[in-house]
Write an enzyme that holds these catalytic residues in place. Sequence first.
Site, mmCIF file in Angstrom:
data_model
loop_
_atom_site.group_PDB
_atom_site.id
_atom_site.type_symbol
_atom_site.label_atom_id
_atom_site.label_comp_id
_atom_site.label_asym_id
_atom_site.label_seq_id
_atom_site.Cartn_x
_atom_site.Cartn_y
_atom_site.Cartn_z
ATOM 1 C CB SER A 1 -0.896 0.006 1.236
ATOM 2 O OG SER A 1 -1.368 1.318 1.449
ATOM 3 C CG HIS B 1 -3.874 -1.674 -1.441
ATOM 4 N ND1 HIS B 1 -4.977 -2.461 -1.682
ATOM 5 C CD2 HIS B 1 -4.206 -0.874 -0.398
ATOM 6 C CE1 HIS B 1 -5.932 -2.151 -0.826
ATOM 7 N NE2 HIS B 1 -5.498 -1.188 -0.026
ATOM 8 C CG ASP C 1 -5.036 2.256 1.194
ATOM 9 O OD1 ASP C 1 -5.969 1.443 1.155
ATOM 10 O OD2 ASP C 1 -3.877 1.959 1.545
ATOM 11 C CG MET D 1 -8.372 6.876 2.950
ATOM 12 S SD MET D 1 -7.478 6.901 4.500
ATOM 13 C CE MET D 1 -6.589 5.348 4.411
ATOM 14 C CG HIS E 1 -9.208 -0.145 0.000
ATOM 15 N ND1 HIS E 1 -8.545 -0.316 1.198
ATOM 16 C CD2 HIS E 1 -10.530 -0.265 0.291
ATOM 17 C CE1 HIS E 1 -9.424 -0.511 2.159
ATOM 18 N NE2 HIS E 1 -10.640 -0.471 1.631
ATOM 19 C CG MET F 1 -11.258 2.825 2.685
ATOM 20 S SD MET F 1 -9.655 2.829 3.508
ATOM 21 C CE MET F 1 -8.575 2.963 2.111
ATOM 22 C CG MET G 1 -11.248 -3.136 5.586
ATOM 23 S SD MET G 1 -9.714 -2.610 4.794
ATOM 24 C CE MET G 1 -8.865 -1.756 6.113
ATOM 25 C CG ASP H 1 -5.877 -3.080 3.392
ATOM 26 O OD1 ASP H 1 -4.770 -2.835 3.904
ATOM 27 O OD2 ASP H 1 -6.534 -2.244 2.740
HETATM 28 O O1 LIG Z 1 -6.708 0.455 3.791
HETATM 29 C C1 LIG Z 1 -5.821 0.775 4.544
HETATM 30 C C2 LIG Z 1 -6.114 1.596 5.759
HETATM 31 O O2 LIG Z 1 -7.432 1.943 5.767
HETATM 32 C C3 LIG Z 1 -4.381 0.397 4.243
HETATM 33 O O3 LIG Z 1 -4.340 -0.317 3.025
HETATM 34 C C4 LIG Z 1 -3.742 -0.437 5.335
HETATM 35 O O4 LIG Z 1 -3.928 0.084 6.598
HETATM 36 C C5 LIG Z 1 -2.282 -0.679 5.048
HETATM 37 O O5 LIG Z 1 -1.453 -0.178 6.028
HETATM 38 P P1 LIG Z 1 -0.692 -1.086 7.119
HETATM 39 O O6 LIG Z 1 -0.140 -2.288 6.404
HETATM 40 O O7 LIG Z 1 0.365 -0.176 7.637
HETATM 41 O O8 LIG Z 1 -1.702 -1.495 8.158
HETATM 42 FE FE LIG Z 2 -6.329 -0.449 1.819
#
Ligand SMILES: O=C(CO)[C@H](O)[C@H](O)COP(=O)(O)O
Ligand SMILES: [Fe+2]
Length: 213
Positions: A7, A32, A34, A36, A65, A67, A136, A174
């Site tokens: 990510s 990946h 993210d 948001m 992804h 969110m 998640m 994730d």
């Molecule tokens: O979707 C996510 C957070 O909402 C990230 O993809 C995820 O948290 C990755 O970070 P880490 O591996 O440091 O936990």
């Molecule tokens: Fe993610």
Amino acid sequence: MTIIAPSILSSDFSRLGEEVARIQDAGADWCHIDVMDGQFVPNLTFGAPVVKSLRKRTEMFFDCHLMVENPENYVDSFAAAGADLICVHAEATHHLHRLLQSIHSKGIQAGVALNPATPLCQIEEILPYADMILIMSVNPGFGGQKFIPTSVDKIRRLKQMIRERDLKTLIEVDGGVNGETAKACREAGADVLVAGSFVFGAADMQEAVAALR
Ligand SMILES: O=C(CO)[C@H](O)[C@H](O)COP(=O)(O)O
Ligand SMILES: [Fe+2]
């Protein structure tokens, strides 16, 4: 073979293009991304223009992804920007089936993400229409959180649901994935492992990717 998807949430945003090249060189399979919106989760990251810029620099598989609230409003722009897979949260839409149809109409893959508190029965009907289910293993919004241990059993039960229906749906995990939690996730049936802080915080990124695999 497990798909490793670092990510870029934990990367250096001031040189994003080089960071994507770095994960590719380290042997990662997917990138990946993210997204948001500060509404669905209490944090803001990047939008489709960033994906479009990165797409000019790499042919890597972009696992987006989302969110965000109202994810239906972003399918066109992310697909046009070069997303290979758009994953939406089951909690963020009333019309999941229509949304997956709309993603597929762009010729790309569609995934459904579930927050830690959302039960698997929520995706029972949509399972045949999804290319991937994202479990998640932290509450979404931030990198670097601790893996929620009950996620392992959730992966195991989802694998069972997929097998019973004779489907090929991928399971992605994730949040808080590192060398140790990755092993438990793989054994439970995960196909795709996302890792942000573990990969970007490693002294040797290639070693970190290999450890996850
Ligand atoms: O979707 C996510 C957070 O909402 C990230 O993809 C995820 O948290 C990755 O970070 P880490 O591996 O440091 O936990
Ligand atoms: Fe993610």
